[in-house]
Design a protein around this motif. Structure first.
Motif, short mmCIF file in Angstrom:
data_model
loop_
_atom_site.label_atom_id
_atom_site.label_comp_id
_atom_site.label_asym_id
_atom_site.label_seq_id
_atom_site.Cartn_x
_atom_site.Cartn_y
_atom_site.Cartn_z
N SER A 169 0.89 -1.50 0.20
CA SER A 169 0.24 -0.40 0.17
C SER A 169 0.67 1.70 -0.33
N THR A 170 2.08 1.06 0.00
CA THR A 170 2.99 1.96 -0.09
C THR A 170 3.59 1.44 -1.41
N VAL A 171 4.27 3.33 -1.43
CA VAL A 171 5.27 3.28 -3.08
C VAL A 171 6.40 3.51 -2.77
N ASP A 182 -11.71 5.33 -5.94
CA ASP A 182 -10.04 5.02 -5.96
C ASP A 182 -9.18 6.49 -6.32
N THR A 183 -8.48 6.22 -5.76
CA THR A 183 -7.16 7.40 -5.84
C THR A 183 -5.82 7.62 -5.72
N GLN A 184 -5.22 6.27 -6.74
CA GLN A 184 -3.88 5.87 -7.03
C GLN A 184 -2.79 6.03 -6.49
N TYR A 185 -1.44 7.33 -6.32
CA TYR A 185 -0.91 6.89 -6.33
C TYR A 185 -0.69 7.86 -5.08
N GLY A 208 -2.41 -1.17 -3.64
CA GLY A 208 -1.78 0.32 -3.23
C GLY A 208 -1.92 1.17 -4.69
N ASP A 209 -2.13 0.87 -5.73
CA ASP A 209 -2.74 1.71 -6.79
C ASP A 209 -3.38 2.00 -7.28
N HIS A 210 -4.89 1.63 -6.06
CA HIS A 210 -5.61 2.28 -6.20
C HIS A 210 -6.22 3.20 -4.75
N VAL A 211 -5.51 2.96 -4.12
CA VAL A 211 -5.65 3.46 -2.53
C VAL A 211 -4.66 3.94 -1.66
N GLY A 265 -4.20 6.61 7.90
CA GLY A 265 -4.62 7.64 6.60
C GLY A 265 -5.25 7.06 5.09
N ASN A 266 -4.85 5.87 4.84
CA ASN A 266 -4.59 5.41 3.98
C ASN A 266 -6.44 4.62 3.80
N TRP A 267 -6.54 4.01 5.81
CA TRP A 267 -7.93 3.11 5.89
C TRP A 267 -8.83 3.31 5.67
N PRO A 268 -10.25 3.09 5.67
CA PRO A 268 -11.07 3.23 4.45
C PRO A 268 -11.31 3.85 6.45
N THR A 269 -12.45 4.30 6.12
CA THR A 269 -13.19 5.15 7.69
C THR A 269 -14.56 4.90 7.45
#
Length: 322
Positions: free
Chosen positions: A19-21, A64-67, A96-99, A152-156
């Motif tokens: 999930s990280t780049v 989705d949110t890319q990188y 990771g390429d979507h979240v 911070g990238n987790w769903p709420t």
């Protein structure tokens, strides 16, 4: 050999879908391109998964949110479409390429709280809501599947049943879970009035289906999801026009593209199933080249997901043993 093969495939998946780049990726030259899909729906193309944008008086909803390094450029592209804030982010799965840009784009938006309650005065909360199936949260939080992504990238906001429905910007939006397909947290997002579907990585035009075994994906679930997607699409005539589909990767599509992809997936499934039932091992199946006639369109010899990677994952998912 079987255990070693499974470990190899899962390692590839883990490296790809972190999930990280990685620092080795250079996003400096990436441009965000905007395509008008239909009505108030747009498609953003950059690096990573395609983004679907719905705009309107209620605010902005994105899929989705890319990188993360692209978030400023994505936000700027969205601002060109609407002066409203981002209210909702929907994740089609946990890769990771979507979240990767979840946190940045969430904090760039706001959530309206209390607006639907009688007598309530709406106010803006901190950040947009991030909606996903609960398996996305379980994987991003490390509860299942290994290392956790930044919180911070987790769903709420998550759901655990078959579907979540919201009414936004004048249309019903169906967020439908597709179990054990590309992953175990896949959803497709159907904008009913606009007749547009964001398919996530269940469907893509750029290669063979990615079966993330470590992420709960399966070959059988991929076929089931593609059948469901096919049944949602209504063309104007034959395979032309009508419902439009934003794939996880690749070009804007319609029924014909989905049917071609689905046919390929089913045909190769049947070939592999026959070979496995005949007692062929993985090396023998690779030598037989069961994907040969589809390789010019979907095949790859380099990159994270090659034709060989697909065959190996499919072989495991279909119960091949050594």
């Amino acid at each position: 050999m079987m255990r070693g093969l499974f470990t190899t495939v899962c390692l590839i998946a883990g490296l790809l879908f972190a999930s990280t780049v990685g620092a080795q990726q250079d996003f400096s030259a990436v441009e965000i391109h905007t395509l008008h899909v239909r009505d108030n729906i747009y498609m953003l193309v950059g690096a990573g998964g395609n983004i679907t944008v719905q705009i309107g008086d209620d605010g902005v909803l994105i899929v989705d949110t890319q990188y993360a390094p692209l978030s400023d450029r994505i936000a700027a592209a969205i601002a060109e479409l609407s002066d409203q804030p981002i209210r909702y982010i929907v994740n089609t799965h946990h890769h990771g390429d979507h979240v990767g840009g979840n946190e940045n784009l969430r904090l760039a938006g706001t959530t309206v709280v209390g607006g639907n309650m009688p007598g309530a005065v709406p106010y803006s909360g901190d950040g947009a809501q991030v909606l996903a199936h609960e398996n996305v949260l379980l994987r991003l939080s490390g509860a299942i599947g290994g290392d956790a992504a930044p919180s911070g990238n987790w769903p709420t906001n998550t759901f655990f049943n078959d579907e979540k429905k919201i009414y936004y910007n004048g249309e019903g939006v169906r967020i439908v879970h597709m179990p054990a397909a590309h992953t175990d947290g896949d959803v497709i997002v159907f904008f009913r009035r606009s007749d547009v579907i964001a398919a996530g990585d269940i469907f893509r035009t750029t290669g063979y289906p990615v079966i993330d075994l470590a992420g709960g994906g399966s070959y059988a679930g991929t076929i089931t999801a593609l059948n469901y997607l096919k049944d949602l699409i209504i063309p104007v005539y034959g395979q032309d026009g009508g419902t439009l589909v934003v794939p996880g990767h690749g070009r804007l599509s319609g029924l014909g593209d989905v049917l071609d992809f689905r046919e390929m997936v089913i045909v190769i499934h049947d070939r592999l199933r026959s070979m496995i039932d005949a007692g062929m091992n993985l090396d023998e199946i690779k030598a037989a080249r069961p994907t040969l006639d589809y390789d010019p369109v979907y095949g790859a010899t380099t990159g994270f997901w090659t034709t060989e990677s697909f065959i190996e994952a499919a072989y495991i998912s279909l119960g091949g043993v050594e």
